[in-house]
Motif scaffolding. Structure first.
Motif, mmCIF file in Angstrom:
data_model
loop_
_atom_site.group_PDB
_atom_site.id
_atom_site.type_symbol
_atom_site.label_atom_id
_atom_site.label_comp_id
_atom_site.label_asym_id
_atom_site.label_seq_id
_atom_site.Cartn_x
_atom_site.Cartn_y
_atom_site.Cartn_z
ATOM 1 N N ASP A 234 0.789 -1.204 -0.050
ATOM 2 C CA ASP A 234 -0.060 0.102 -0.037
ATOM 3 C C ASP A 234 0.889 1.181 -0.028
ATOM 4 O OD1 ASP A 234 -2.677 -1.083 0.009
ATOM 5 O OD2 ASP A 234 -2.254 -1.922 1.961
ATOM 6 N N VAL A 235 1.946 1.344 0.690
ATOM 7 C CA VAL A 235 2.899 2.361 0.677
ATOM 8 C C VAL A 235 3.617 2.737 -0.464
ATOM 9 C CG1 VAL A 235 4.943 3.329 1.879
ATOM 10 C CG2 VAL A 235 3.136 1.996 3.238
ATOM 11 N N GLU A 236 4.170 1.701 -1.190
ATOM 12 C CA GLU A 236 4.552 1.595 -2.617
ATOM 13 C C GLU A 236 3.435 2.170 -3.626
ATOM 14 O OE1 GLU A 236 7.729 1.154 -4.030
ATOM 15 O OE2 GLU A 236 8.401 1.517 -1.964
ATOM 16 N N ALA A 237 2.244 1.574 -3.642
ATOM 17 C CA ALA A 237 1.173 2.137 -4.556
ATOM 18 C C ALA A 237 1.043 3.413 -4.422
ATOM 19 C CB ALA A 237 0.062 1.091 -4.141
ATOM 20 N N ALA A 238 0.872 3.962 -2.994
ATOM 21 C CA ALA A 238 0.733 5.333 -2.999
ATOM 22 C C ALA A 238 1.647 6.325 -3.319
ATOM 23 C CB ALA A 238 0.464 5.717 -1.390
ATOM 24 N N ALA A 239 2.759 5.844 -3.375
ATOM 25 C CA ALA A 239 4.301 6.773 -3.702
ATOM 26 C C ALA A 239 4.394 6.564 -5.145
ATOM 27 C CB ALA A 239 5.314 6.250 -2.940
ATOM 28 N N ARG A 240 3.916 5.525 -5.735
ATOM 29 C CA ARG A 240 4.279 5.365 -7.077
ATOM 30 C C ARG A 240 3.078 5.737 -8.144
ATOM 31 N NH1 ARG A 240 9.035 2.387 -8.284
ATOM 32 N NH2 ARG A 240 10.379 1.969 -6.158
ATOM 33 N N GLY A 241 1.831 5.979 -7.398
ATOM 34 C CA GLY A 241 0.733 6.248 -8.281
ATOM 35 C C GLY A 241 0.186 4.694 -8.884
ATOM 36 N N TRP A 242 0.435 3.744 -8.188
ATOM 37 C CA TRP A 242 -0.217 2.303 -8.760
ATOM 38 C C TRP A 242 -1.607 2.193 -8.140
ATOM 39 C CZ3 TRP A 242 4.313 -0.958 -6.657
ATOM 40 C CH2 TRP A 242 5.602 -0.632 -7.403
ATOM 41 N N THR A 243 -2.519 1.528 -8.702
ATOM 42 C CA THR A 243 -3.534 0.955 -8.465
ATOM 43 C C THR A 243 -3.347 -0.549 -8.275
ATOM 44 O OG1 THR A 243 -4.418 0.579 -10.680
ATOM 45 C CG2 THR A 243 -5.128 2.644 -9.755
ATOM 46 N N LEU A 244 -4.138 -1.097 -7.280
ATOM 47 C CA LEU A 244 -4.112 -2.486 -6.756
ATOM 48 C C LEU A 244 -5.573 -3.300 -7.245
ATOM 49 C CD1 LEU A 244 -2.331 -1.789 -3.434
ATOM 50 C CD2 LEU A 244 -1.078 -2.309 -5.789
ATOM 51 N N ASP A 245 -5.153 -4.360 -7.654
ATOM 52 C CA ASP A 245 -6.366 -5.306 -7.816
ATOM 53 C C ASP A 245 -6.189 -6.461 -6.866
ATOM 54 O OD1 ASP A 245 -7.516 -3.808 -9.919
ATOM 55 O OD2 ASP A 245 -6.999 -4.911 -11.289
ATOM 56 N N ARG A 246 -6.848 -6.642 -5.712
ATOM 57 C CA ARG A 246 -6.467 -7.659 -4.873
ATOM 58 C C ARG A 246 -7.499 -8.679 -5.024
ATOM 59 N NH1 ARG A 246 -4.951 -3.304 -1.154
ATOM 60 N NH2 ARG A 246 -2.838 -3.972 -0.206
ATOM 61 N N GLY A 247 -6.975 -9.754 -4.791
ATOM 62 C CA GLY A 247 -7.926 -11.185 -4.630
ATOM 63 C C GLY A 247 -8.453 -11.787 -5.645
ATOM 64 N N GLY A 248 -8.075 -11.297 -6.904
ATOM 65 C CA GLY A 248 -8.626 -11.676 -8.129
ATOM 66 C C GLY A 248 -8.470 -13.252 -8.359
ATOM 67 N N PRO A 249 -9.435 -14.139 -8.524
ATOM 68 C CA PRO A 249 -9.267 -15.612 -9.062
ATOM 69 C C PRO A 249 -8.357 -15.994 -9.874
ATOM 70 C CG PRO A 249 -11.300 -14.886 -9.345
ATOM 71 C CD PRO A 249 -10.933 -13.699 -8.855
ATOM 72 N N GLU A 250 -8.017 -15.283 -10.970
ATOM 73 C CA GLU A 250 -7.221 -15.508 -12.079
ATOM 74 C C GLU A 250 -5.928 -14.680 -12.239
ATOM 75 O OE1 GLU A 250 -7.824 -18.173 -14.553
ATOM 76 O OE2 GLU A 250 -9.547 -18.793 -13.051
ATOM 77 N N ALA A 251 -5.825 -13.803 -11.104
ATOM 78 C CA ALA A 251 -4.626 -12.873 -11.222
ATOM 79 C C ALA A 251 -3.289 -13.551 -11.422
ATOM 80 C CB ALA A 251 -4.474 -12.237 -9.929
ATOM 81 N N GLY A 252 -2.253 -13.290 -12.300
ATOM 82 C CA GLY A 252 -0.964 -13.715 -12.514
ATOM 83 C C GLY A 252 0.038 -12.927 -12.377
ATOM 84 N N LEU A 253 1.183 -13.500 -11.926
ATOM 85 C CA LEU A 253 2.476 -12.807 -11.856
ATOM 86 C C LEU A 253 2.877 -12.100 -12.917
ATOM 87 C CD1 LEU A 253 4.505 -15.720 -10.058
ATOM 88 C CD2 LEU A 253 3.241 -13.821 -8.995
ATOM 89 N N LEU A 254 2.604 -12.622 -14.032
ATOM 90 C CA LEU A 254 2.694 -11.830 -15.415
ATOM 91 C C LEU A 254 1.616 -11.751 -16.325
ATOM 92 C CD1 LEU A 254 6.100 -13.533 -16.648
ATOM 93 C CD2 LEU A 254 5.853 -11.672 -15.243
#
Length: 279
Positions: free
Chosen positions: A45-65
């Protein structure tokens, strides 16, 4: 106030490392850090706020790439990989994992000391020291990290022991092309307080469609393992830790991974993963 061992560790790496410009020529080493001594999953969360990222948490099909094709280049064609391997990296959250570990008797005492004094306390890189540590398996959560345009730029993969919920690994996974490389590598970052450990893994396809990832011996700026300290002047050091992953489908159609960690030429620990897509 930082733990005395953490202060000593960062002082050591400031002496052993070289000054780097993470905003310029050495930006390939710019990666997430933790703002606190206990890492867990709180760094994200800290890095996302600093870098302007958005986070998709808990997606059942989320992949490393987002796609294994992101690694394509001279000497690597992701289309040659077995479909199950591509599916695991592109839809990691949909897979369950069983783990077995085996330590070299020579290295085990040092590994146990590091685990007790450091890894378990900071909840990072806490390798299982005994086979029964992972007898009940590991749970994992994959969070997709997106930039302002909505494109996946990384994924956070947090793994915990199912038996007690203790954090084992908490890392950022992405692709990155090193300064003199002809194609991308898998870039894994394990955040630590005011720094991180980074591993650049060079991919290749085996004759049977398996995936081999290696962090070999080499010079600064090549694939391998690095420690970065971001406290005062930024410094980085290449370290003699070498990893090999062999991801393959066995004769019964089961996806497996053999993982070896070496210190110099000495084999330190071997891990074996049995991977199964969740029903």
């Amino acid at each position: 106030m930082p733990h005395v061992l953490d202060r000593w560790s960062r002082s050591f790496w400031r002496l052993a490392g070289r000054a780097v410009d993470l905003d310029g020529a050495d930006s390939w080493l710019d990666a997430p850090v933790s703002a606190t001594a206990r890492v867990g999953g709180g760094w994200l969360d800290v890095e996302a706020a600093a870098r302007g990222w958005t986070l998709d948490r808990g997606g059942p099909e989320a992949g490393l790439l987002p796609s294994m094709a992101a690694l394509d280049g001279p000497g690597f064609d992701s289309a040659q990989l077995r479909p199950a391997i591509r599916d695991f990296y592109e839809h990691t959250a949909a897979w369950d994992m069983e783990v077995w570990s085996s330590w070299s008797p020579v290295v085990w005492p040092a590994g146990e000391l590091v685990a007790r004094l450091y890894a378990r306390r900071v909840e990072q890189l806490a390798l299982p020291m005994r086979p029964l540590d992972v007898a009940h398996g590991m749970d994992s959560q994959v969070t997709v990290v997106r930039d302002g345009a909505g494109e996946q730029v990384a994924a956070a993969w947090v793994r915990t022991l199912r038996s007690n919920g203790r954090h084992v690994f908490s890392g950022s996974y992405a692709t990155r092309t090193l300064p003199r490389a002809d194609r991308p590598s898998i870039h894994v970052t394990f955040p630590l307080e005011s720094g991180n450990v980074q591993v650049f893994l060079r991919p290749s396809v085996t004759k049977d469609g398996g995936l081999r990832l290696e962090s070999p011996c080499g010079g600064f700026g090549q694939d391998g393992a690095y420690v970065v300290v971001r406290e005062g002047r930024d410094v980085a050091a290449r370290v003699p830790l070498h990893e090999t992953f062999h991801v393959y489908v066995d004769g019964r159609g089961v996806l497996r991974t053999d993982h070896e960690l070496r210190v110099g030429r000495l084999s330190a620990v071997r891990l074996h993963y049995r991977l199964e897509r969740a029903s």
